[in-house]
Design an enzyme around this catalytic site. Structure first.
Site, PDB file in Angstrom:
ATOM      1  N   HIS A 364      -0.873  92.863  51.957  1.00 50.25           N
ATOM      2  CA  HIS A 364      -1.276  91.265  51.860  1.00 50.25           C
ATOM      3  C   HIS A 364      -1.089  90.895  50.614  1.00 50.25           C
ATOM      4  O   HIS A 364      -1.481  89.517  50.002  1.00 50.25           O
ATOM      5  CB  HIS A 364      -2.635  91.416  52.000  1.00 50.25           C
ATOM      6  N   LYS A 556      -9.541  77.700  46.725  1.00 51.27           N
ATOM      7  CA  LYS A 556      -9.062  79.163  47.041  1.00 51.27           C
ATOM      8  C   LYS A 556      -9.535  80.053  45.939  1.00 51.27           C
ATOM      9  O   LYS A 556     -10.092  79.385  44.899  1.00 51.27           O
ATOM     10  CB  LYS A 556      -7.597  79.180  47.013  1.00 51.27           C
ATOM     11  N   ARG A 557      -9.345  81.392  45.822  1.00 47.43           N
ATOM     12  CA  ARG A 557      -9.850  82.185  44.756  1.00 47.43           C
ATOM     13  C   ARG A 557      -9.205  81.655  43.465  1.00 47.43           C
ATOM     14  O   ARG A 557      -8.032  81.048  43.590  1.00 47.43           O
ATOM     15  CB  ARG A 557      -9.541  83.510  45.102  1.00 47.43           C
ATOM     16  N   LYS A 562      -2.143  81.101  41.370  1.00 47.46           N
ATOM     17  CA  LYS A 562      -2.236  80.189  42.271  1.00 47.46           C
ATOM     18  C   LYS A 562      -2.191  78.930  41.698  1.00 47.46           C
ATOM     19  O   LYS A 562      -2.245  77.597  41.970  1.00 47.46           O
ATOM     20  CB  LYS A 562      -3.546  80.326  43.144  1.00 47.46           C
ATOM     21  N   THR A 664      -3.672  81.078  54.179  1.00 43.21           N
ATOM     22  CA  THR A 664      -4.429  80.750  55.308  1.00 43.21           C
ATOM     23  C   THR A 664      -4.899  78.909  55.191  1.00 43.21           C
ATOM     24  O   THR A 664      -5.162  78.529  56.120  1.00 43.21           O
ATOM     25  CB  THR A 664      -5.222  81.682  55.755  1.00 43.21           C
ATOM     26  N   LYS A 668      -5.308  75.803  57.712  1.00 38.92           N
ATOM     27  CA  LYS A 668      -6.343  75.031  57.899  1.00 38.92           C
ATOM     28  C   LYS A 668      -6.548  73.503  57.492  1.00 38.92           C
ATOM     29  O   LYS A 668      -6.654  72.636  58.228  1.00 38.92           O
ATOM     30  CB  LYS A 668      -7.756  75.601  57.465  1.00 38.92           C
TER      31      LYS A 668
HETATM   32  C1  26W Z   1      -8.114  96.358  45.065  1.00 39.73           C
HETATM   33  C2  26W Z   1      -8.174  94.911  44.826  1.00 39.73           C
HETATM   34  C3  26W Z   1      -7.730  94.172  45.995  1.00 39.73           C
HETATM   35  C4  26W Z   1      -8.483  93.415  46.740  1.00 39.73           C
HETATM   36  C5  26W Z   1      -7.998  92.643  47.781  1.00 39.73           C
HETATM   37  C6  26W Z   1      -6.387  93.682  46.026  1.00 39.73           C
HETATM   38  C7  26W Z   1      -6.056  92.902  46.918  1.00 39.73           C
HETATM   39  C8  26W Z   1      -6.839  92.511  47.679  1.00 39.73           C
HETATM   40  C9  26W Z   1      -6.295  91.532  49.040  1.00 39.73           C
HETATM   41  C10 26W Z   1      -5.183  92.124  49.301  1.00 39.73           C
HETATM   42  C11 26W Z   1      -6.141  90.090  48.244  1.00 39.73           C
HETATM   43  C12 26W Z   1      -6.098  88.969  49.454  1.00 39.73           C
HETATM   44  O1  26W Z   1      -6.850  88.410  49.966  1.00 39.73           O
HETATM   45  N1  26W Z   1      -4.779  88.827  49.795  1.00 39.73           N
HETATM   46  C13 26W Z   1      -4.496  87.277  50.555  1.00 39.73           C
HETATM   47  O2  26W Z   1      -4.426  87.873  51.873  1.00 39.73           O
HETATM   48  C14 26W Z   1      -4.071  86.715  52.953  1.00 39.73           C
HETATM   49  C15 26W Z   1      -4.216  87.281  54.324  1.00 39.73           C
HETATM   50  O3  26W Z   1      -3.132  87.872  54.472  1.00 39.73           O
HETATM   51  C16 26W Z   1      -3.089  86.027  52.346  1.00 39.73           C
HETATM   52  O4  26W Z   1      -3.000  84.682  53.261  1.00 39.73           O
HETATM   53  C17 26W Z   1      -2.991  85.720  51.034  1.00 39.73           C
HETATM   54  O5  26W Z   1      -1.677  84.965  50.625  1.00 39.73           O
HETATM   55  C18 26W Z   1      -3.243  86.727  50.187  1.00 39.73           C
HETATM   56  O6  26W Z   1      -3.323  86.548  48.807  1.00 39.73           O
END
Ligand code: 26W
Length: 820
Positions: A364, A556-557, A562, A664, A668
């Site tokens: 992701h 979004k975060r 971003k 995503t 929406k």
């Molecule tokens: C280990 C710390 C950490 C925690 C969570 C690193 C990375 C993440 C996730 C992978 C971050 C995340 O939510 N990524 C998002 O995933 C969505 C679903 O696929 C995508 O639509 C977003 O672009 C992506 O940033």
């Protein structure tokens, strides 16, 4: 009188009335006359749950009897939001429940707001898991979601003097009517300890993991109701508990207090969700969380295989597919190896084949700082046997496939190794995930291409058949039917209700773009949502905004990639422009932000503060009144998103090209008729393909141009000096004007200039501002704007999570659809 015992549960208002009053009296011990609103919410939820649980049991039984393959979705995060309305609408009982409550003098829509959000996730990845669960049930696919029963979800956000302050999110302080404890499926998990080699009676060696600390995992099940389907899958969340037996000795020796301290320690494992969504922190508790939930889930899957069938282990993959939602649950790979080799005593090579057939992995993110690695010291201390297994996997890989393909090439071995050797040894969880499964996917076409070309080029060269793209999607039930019932009804009236199960049917709406009366109704629905959102803004922020202004939304975060600060800089520019020219011809705008920053992400917090400081000035400045407002809604989450999205005119998707894996929220918003202003990043590229370039505002450097600019040597100062508008906006923002302190936003300014502007805000600024004036022009031509909006709703059917999940089922999991 009729009681629950002698009346079958029906989906009629009468039957609902009976169930609800019975739950009030019998389950909650409340009088109908004096029950609290929360009691009514709980009783109504339980009435729905009663109707659903039977179907969950039937689904499970049917899946077992038919012996079909199931997918097990392993995710550290699920952002479920509220469940009652979704479950009512999906099960087709919304109207019956509404009438039943209405007859008793209660307003269902008020009760719905009583439900706390289940916010067990950070952002996109967690919400995607929730959308997937909805689609899996809707499509009658046999599935179980596994996760952690966090006591505290993502923090609640508050602003104090414009700065983010975090509070714990005690989402289940009052319990939750949706979750059911399953103590008979409790599991024991081992941690720490040592590994010893033992010999059996044939003189064969094996490994034993001894001297461990034990934890218990208690499963909680949440039923997942699909839309117009009889399948009810479950989400199974594990709660950590102390193993009472383990502490018995201490108890006997009079160490009562010590024993309870240990107990409390054990329970910290599922206490809280880590609030980082893009920086890997390498904390021991996080590794323990990951292993705890993986070990419980695998033991559960293995138990089902052993009890359900008497099949050889080679048949395991024909019954179980396991999907890793990013690398967070990747320790499942050595865990399954440990079970197969150490416990079940399979040959290594057979065990490895089973693993590879069972697992698949979704990536992701490409951000280097988000890629998980664990120091081998830490990993080996917490999971000594698993570290040995990893070394063995790596050894066989490097001396097998890698050596065969590139004999004697130590450079290739270094690049592919599961162990990163530079800067102290680290386990690369992404390499492990690609290697231990049969499929690795990205979440949008561009992202997948970059995955193959940039993140895993050597793996892609070695195993090209393992990589595939599965573009993300969202559930149209929650993100249109539930959050925008007015638009849902208009669509159904125009083209029938088939779109709710087959989103490609939305295309039939396209022809209504030229229908004036349809356009007026479409616009009136949007305006209605804007009025509602304006009320929310008034009560939470104390600012009054006009529903006729353009609602420009970035939700979004908060992250530098971003680029909320790109948006911010442009607002400062507008502010200056309006002051300089009060007669300026522009559509009034309300900029709306929603975003949480990771608590330790200093610069992200600085950006939040800057937006709030700007908002405080702008919203009270009579010179821009009626033209410009800036709103930062606190505590953004699923439920707030459900209010903002139907009310949005413009969707900000402005990440640096190559950084947003998919997005995503973009889907929406477009679905609800917001137009996108965006870069060629993530799924924006595919949204452009679907809606056509006349219905979207694209700007900015492409991935290739970003690479080129960086190779050339990017200097943000060049852009600073080249654009007076940009220079003055940035200088004003960084001055003492907004807070009285001229160092307040120095971190932000420094990052954009002295620290090299890592996300190319300065480079994209001019193009962004130009695209924004195109937006302004388009909005002033309302018939044109409405047509564009309708085309967006009509053409984004591709981004239904049903389409995504069917692709996973077909290409990765090989799952059958099973009607119950
Ligand atoms: C280990 C710390 C950490 C925690 C969570 C690193 C990375 C993440 C996730 C992978 C971050 C995340 O939510 N990524 C998002 O995933 C969505 C679903 O696929 C995508 O639509 C977003 O672009 C992506 O940033």
């Amino acid at each position: 009188m009729e009681t629950l015992a002698n009346c079958a549960l029906q989906d009629t208002p009468e039957s609902f009335k009976l169930s609800i009053t019975n739950h009030l009296r019998v389950t909650l011990g409340a009088y109908v006359e004096t029950a609290s609103e929360n009691d009514w919410f709980v009783a109504t939820s339980l009435a729905v749950r009663d109707r659903v649980m039977d179907r969950a049991t039937q689904s499970r039984t049917k899946h077992r009897e038919r012996g079909v393959r199931r997918v097990h979705y392993l995710s550290l995060e699920y952002l479920m939001g509220r469940l009652l309305e979704n479950n009512l609408r999906n099960s087709g009982t919304y109207e019956a429940a509404k009438q039943a409550l209405g007859d008793m003098g209660k307003d269902l829509d008020v009760l719905l707001q009583k439900e706390p959000d289940m916010g067990l996730g950070n952002g996109g990845l967690g919400r995607l898991a929730a959308c997937f669960m909805d689609s899996l049930s809707t499509l009658d696919l046999p599935a179980i979601g596994y996760g952690i029963h966090y006591e505290f979800g993502l923090f609640r956000q508050e602003f104090v003097s414009g700065k983010q302050v975090e509070h714990p999110d005690a989402w289940m302080r009052d319990g939750s009517p949706w979750k059911i404890a399953r103590p008979s499926y409790r599991q024991t998990v081992h941690l720490y300890g040592q590994v010893v080699q033992k010999f059996d009676e044939f003189g064969q060696p094996h490994h034993e993991w001894i001297g461990t600390k034990c934890l218990l995992g208690l499963p909680w099940d949440i039923p997942i109701v699909g839309y117009e389907s009889s399948t009810v899958n479950v989400l199974r969340l594990w709660q950590a508990q102390a193993d009472e037996d383990f502490n018995f000795q201490v108890f006997n020796e009079g160490g009562y207090v010590e024993a309870l301290r240990e107990k409390a320690l054990a329970e910290t494992v599922s206490k809280v969700l880590y609030p980082n969504d893009s920086t890997e922190s390498g904390k021991e508790l996080r590794l323990v969380q990951q292993y705890f939930f993986v070990a419980c889930s695998l033991a559960d899957i293995v138990r089902r295989f052993k009890n359900g069938y008497s099949l050889p282990w080679s048949e395991f993959p024909s019954k179980a597919a396991i999907q890793l939602n990013d690398t967070h649950p990747a320790v499942a790979i050595p865990e399954l190896m440990r079970i197969l080799v150490d416990v079940e005593r399979l040959e290594w090579s057979q065990a490895w084949e089973i693993c590879q057939k069972t697992f698949s992995y979704t990536n992701h993110t490409l951000l280097p700082e988000a890629l998980e690695t664990w120091s081998t010291d830490l990993f080996g201390r917490v999971l000594p046997r698993h570290l040995q297994i990893l070394f063995e996997i790596n050894h066989r890989f490097l001396n097998g496939d890698v050596e065969a393909r590139w004999p004697g090439d130590s450079e290739k071995k270094r690049a592919l190794s599961i162990i990163e050797e530079r800067g102290g040894k680290h386990v690369r969880m992404a390499h492990l995930s690609v290697l231990g499964g049969h499929a690795t996917n990205g979440v949008a076409a561009l992202h997948t291409r970059l995955l193959c070309e940039r993140l895993f080029p050597e793996f892609f060269e070695l195993y090209p058949e393992r990589f595939l793209n599965l573009t993300n999607g969202v559930t149209f039930r929650r993100w249109l039917d539930v959050c925008n019932p007015q638009l849902s009804a208009l669509i159904t009236e125009s083209i029938g209700s088939g779109w709710l199960k087959d989103a490609s049917k939305l295309r039939e709406l396209d022809r209504f773009a030229d229908d004036t009366s349809f356009r007026e109704r479409f616009q009136a629905i949007k305006r209605g949502h804007k009025v509602t959102l304006a009320k929310i803004i008034e009560t939470t922020c104390g600012v009054s905004v006009s529903p006729d202004a353009l609602f420009d939304v970035q939700i979004k975060r908060l992250h530098e990639y971003k680029r909320q600060h790109l948006n911010l800089l442009h607002i400062v520019t507008l502010y200056r422009k309006i002051i300089a020219n009060p007669a300026i011809d522009m559509a009034p705008r309300v900029f709306i932000f929603g975003a949480k920053a990771a608590p330790g992400y200093y610069l992200a917090k600085n950006i939040i503060h800057a937006i709030n400081a700007l908002a405080a000035k702008v919203n009270h400045d009579p010179r821009v009144d009626g033209k410009l407002k800036v709103i930062f809604l606190p505590n953004y989450g699923v439920s707030l998103a459900e209010r903002i999205i139907p009310a949005a005119d413009l969707s900000e998707q402005i990440s640096t090209a190559g950084k947003e894996a998919s997005g995503t929220g973009n889907m929406k918003l477009a679905l609800n008729g917001a137009l996108t202003i965006g870069t060629l990043d993530g799924a924006n590229v595919e949204i452009l393909e679907e809606v056509g370039d006349e219905n979207i505002f694209i700007f900015g450097l492409t991935v290739e141009e970003v690479t080129e600019l960086r190779a050339k040597g990017y200097n943000p100062w060049d852009f600073y000096w080249a654009s007076e508008e940009l220079r003055l906006s940035l200088d004003w923002l960084a001055s003492d004007y907004f807070t009285g302190n001229q160092n307040e936003f120095k971190p932000l300014r420094d990052s954009l200039l002295d620290h090299g502007d890592p996300f190319l805000v300065m480079a994209d600024y001019d193009q962004y501002a130009a695209a924004q004036s195109e937006v302004d022009k388009a909005f002033k031509d309302q018939p044109r704007w409405q047509k564009m909006a309708i085309h967006n709703t009509a053409r984004v059917g591709k981004f239904s999570s049903d389409r995504t999940i069917l692709e996973y089922a077909e290409k990765v999991w090989k799952l059958p659809q099973v009607k119950i």
